[in-house]
Design an enzyme around this catalytic site. Structure first.
Site, short mmCIF file in Angstrom:
data_model
loop_
_atom_site.label_atom_id
_atom_site.label_comp_id
_atom_site.label_asym_id
_atom_site.label_seq_id
_atom_site.Cartn_x
_atom_site.Cartn_y
_atom_site.Cartn_z
N LYS A 6 -9.14 2.98 -11.69
CA LYS A 6 -10.37 2.84 -10.91
C LYS A 6 -11.55 3.13 -11.49
CE LYS A 6 -8.56 3.19 -6.16
NZ LYS A 6 -8.53 3.80 -4.89
N LYS A 34 -1.20 -5.61 -7.52
CA LYS A 34 -0.79 -5.24 -6.23
C LYS A 34 -1.94 -5.52 -5.23
CE LYS A 34 -2.81 -0.82 -5.25
NZ LYS A 34 -2.95 0.33 -4.10
N LYS A 42 -6.87 -2.88 -0.76
CA LYS A 42 -7.85 -2.97 0.02
C LYS A 42 -8.96 -3.28 -0.60
CE LYS A 42 -6.70 0.86 3.31
NZ LYS A 42 -6.51 2.09 2.18
P1 ATP Z 1 -7.43 0.75 -2.34
O1 ATP Z 1 -7.44 -0.38 -2.71
O2 ATP Z 1 -8.86 1.27 -1.68
O3 ATP Z 1 -6.98 1.80 -3.48
P2 ATP Z 1 -4.76 0.63 -0.99
O4 ATP Z 1 -4.82 -0.87 -0.64
O5 ATP Z 1 -4.19 1.02 -2.33
O6 ATP Z 1 -6.45 0.91 -1.19
P3 ATP Z 1 -4.41 3.17 0.18
O7 ATP Z 1 -5.30 3.69 1.42
O8 ATP Z 1 -4.62 3.77 -1.16
O9 ATP Z 1 -4.54 1.64 0.07
O10 ATP Z 1 -2.98 3.45 0.65
C1 ATP Z 1 -2.16 3.49 1.76
C2 ATP Z 1 -0.67 3.50 1.67
O11 ATP Z 1 -0.41 2.07 1.24
C3 ATP Z 1 -0.16 4.27 0.18
O12 ATP Z 1 1.22 4.94 0.71
C4 ATP Z 1 0.25 3.20 -0.57
O13 ATP Z 1 1.21 3.36 -1.60
C5 ATP Z 1 0.49 1.93 0.01
N1 ATP Z 1 0.16 0.63 -0.72
C6 ATP Z 1 -1.16 0.10 -0.86
N2 ATP Z 1 -1.00 -1.05 -1.55
C7 ATP Z 1 0.30 -1.30 -1.30
C8 ATP Z 1 1.04 -2.33 -1.83
N3 ATP Z 1 0.35 -3.56 -2.25
N4 ATP Z 1 2.28 -2.58 -1.62
C9 ATP Z 1 2.99 -1.56 -0.95
N5 ATP Z 1 2.34 -0.52 -0.61
C10 ATP Z 1 1.02 -0.31 -0.94
#
Ligand code: ATP
Ligand code: LTN
Length: 335
Positions: free
Chosen positions: A113, A195, A198
């Protein structure tokens, strides 16, 4: 037998997507009845990258409504907003003062990040310490998260162990990450080597957002990157990552075995059939969730009531634990 205590969190940093749902939220919902559960919208974590204040406020309430719509039941879990329970921010300061800097500099999420930011905020480096406090304030045994958060939960274990060895053995419970076997890492539809995330969910065709309209879902799956073959089977081969991802989504949504999933596509004429079917099951899963979400967002008083109730329940656990920490570390508690 005493029930295990579960804690998990999700950031209000944009549109919640299928990766968040399959990697985390679906498992929170499934485990609710058997455990003591704390689920938190981690708005303080959201601040570790620049945010528009009005946007963050909206996303926080919207995410809480979405979690309820996905099936979190306020009678079976405590759902709350992190900043409503000030013990989290305070615990992170106390834990900062026993956490070596080198432990944080090694975190892969920080490295990834920070490489994307022009100016790296101190909060981004400190992010896992706040997360450790979230978990250990509640004596959580289990932390259900996607694969990307495993390293942070391991750091929380190290911090808890360090506090225990400095102040009082067994004061903090050492938490375990709980990673689902399937759905732990849903990949981007536009790039199956990264992955689904968000922060990239605004890019067309990257993510399925839980609020997407059926047409949009169909379009995103249709455009999903695959390979030039036509075999619809689970595979670890790098060139098959796209098909593997689509099958993994299908498996996680339907709850079928790998063999059953492959059998469902034995007669398929190509990847087009797979994409169409995955879109259908996604739309079927999301329709009732979207309905419940809109109903909750139309009733802000009820949403606020549920969040106030959650915060009160969370405070009742976190505040006494924080006070004990302060005492152990030599702070004078007010009379
Ligand atoms: P950002 O992109 O802002 O980091 P994020 O999509 O990674 O956001 P988080 O709020 O950080 O989302 O994660 C919430 C939950 O979703 C966590 O338990 C994380 O491990 C899970 N998660 C996030 N992305 C994935 C993915 N692509 N596949 C499976 N689990 C995920
Ligand atoms: N860093 C987590 C969100 C999070 C969390 C937590 C998860 C904050 N505090 C405590 C589990 C337990 C993420 O998903 N990015």
């Amino acid at each position: 037998m005493t029930k295990p205590i579960v804690f998990s969190g999700i950031q209000p940093t944009g549109n919640i997507h299928l990766g968040n749902y399959l990697g985390a939220v679906k498992n929170w919902v499934a485990g609710q009845a058997q455990k003591i559960n704390y689920f938190c919208v981690v708005d303080l974590h959201g601040l570790t990258v620049p945010q528009d204040p009005n946007d963050l406020r909206f996303q926080t309430r919207s995410l809480a409504a979405m979690l309820l719509a996905c099936g979190l039941d306020p009678n079976q879990c405590t759902l709350f907003i992190q900043s409503h329970v000030t013990a989290h921010a305070e615990a992170s300061w106390l834990l900062n003062c026993i956490t070596p800097l080198g432990w944080l500099q090694r975190m892969t999420q920080f490295k990834d990040k920070s490489a994307k930011q022009e100016s790296v905020l101190t909060g981004l480096l400190d992010y896992p310490v706040l997360m450790a406090g979230d978990i250990i304030l509640y004596d959580a045994n289990e932390v259900p998260v996607g694969d990307d958060q495993k390293q942070h939960v391991e750091l929380a274990r190290d911090i808890a162990q360090r506090f225990n060895s400095l102040y009082e053995e067994e004061f903090f419970i050492i938490p375990e990450p709980v990673i689902p076997e399937i759905g732990a890492r849903v990949m981007g539809l536009d790039d199956p080597t990264a992955k689904m995330s968000k922060s990239s969910a605004h890019i067309r065709g990257h993510a399925i957002r839980l609020l997407d309209e059926p047409k949009e879902i169909e379009r995103s799956f249709k455009r999903a990157v695959t390979d030039s073959g036509n075999e619809i089977q689970f595979s670890d081969a790098p060139e098959k990552a796209g098909v593997n991802n689509l099958l993994g989504i299908y498996k996680a949504l339907t709850g079928k075995s790998k063999a059953e999933c492959e059998a469902d596509f034995a007669q398929a004429r190509g990847y087009g059939d797979l994409k169409k079917r995955v879109a259908e099951v996604t739309i079927e899963t999301l329709a009732p969730i979207q309905n419940r979400y809109h109903r909750l967002m139309d009733d802000p008083t009820e949403l606020d009531r549920l969040l106030a109730q959650g915060a009160e329940q969370a405070r009742a656990i976190a505040t006494p634990k924080l006070d004990r920490m302060k005492e152990m570390m030599g702070l004078v508690l007010p009379n």
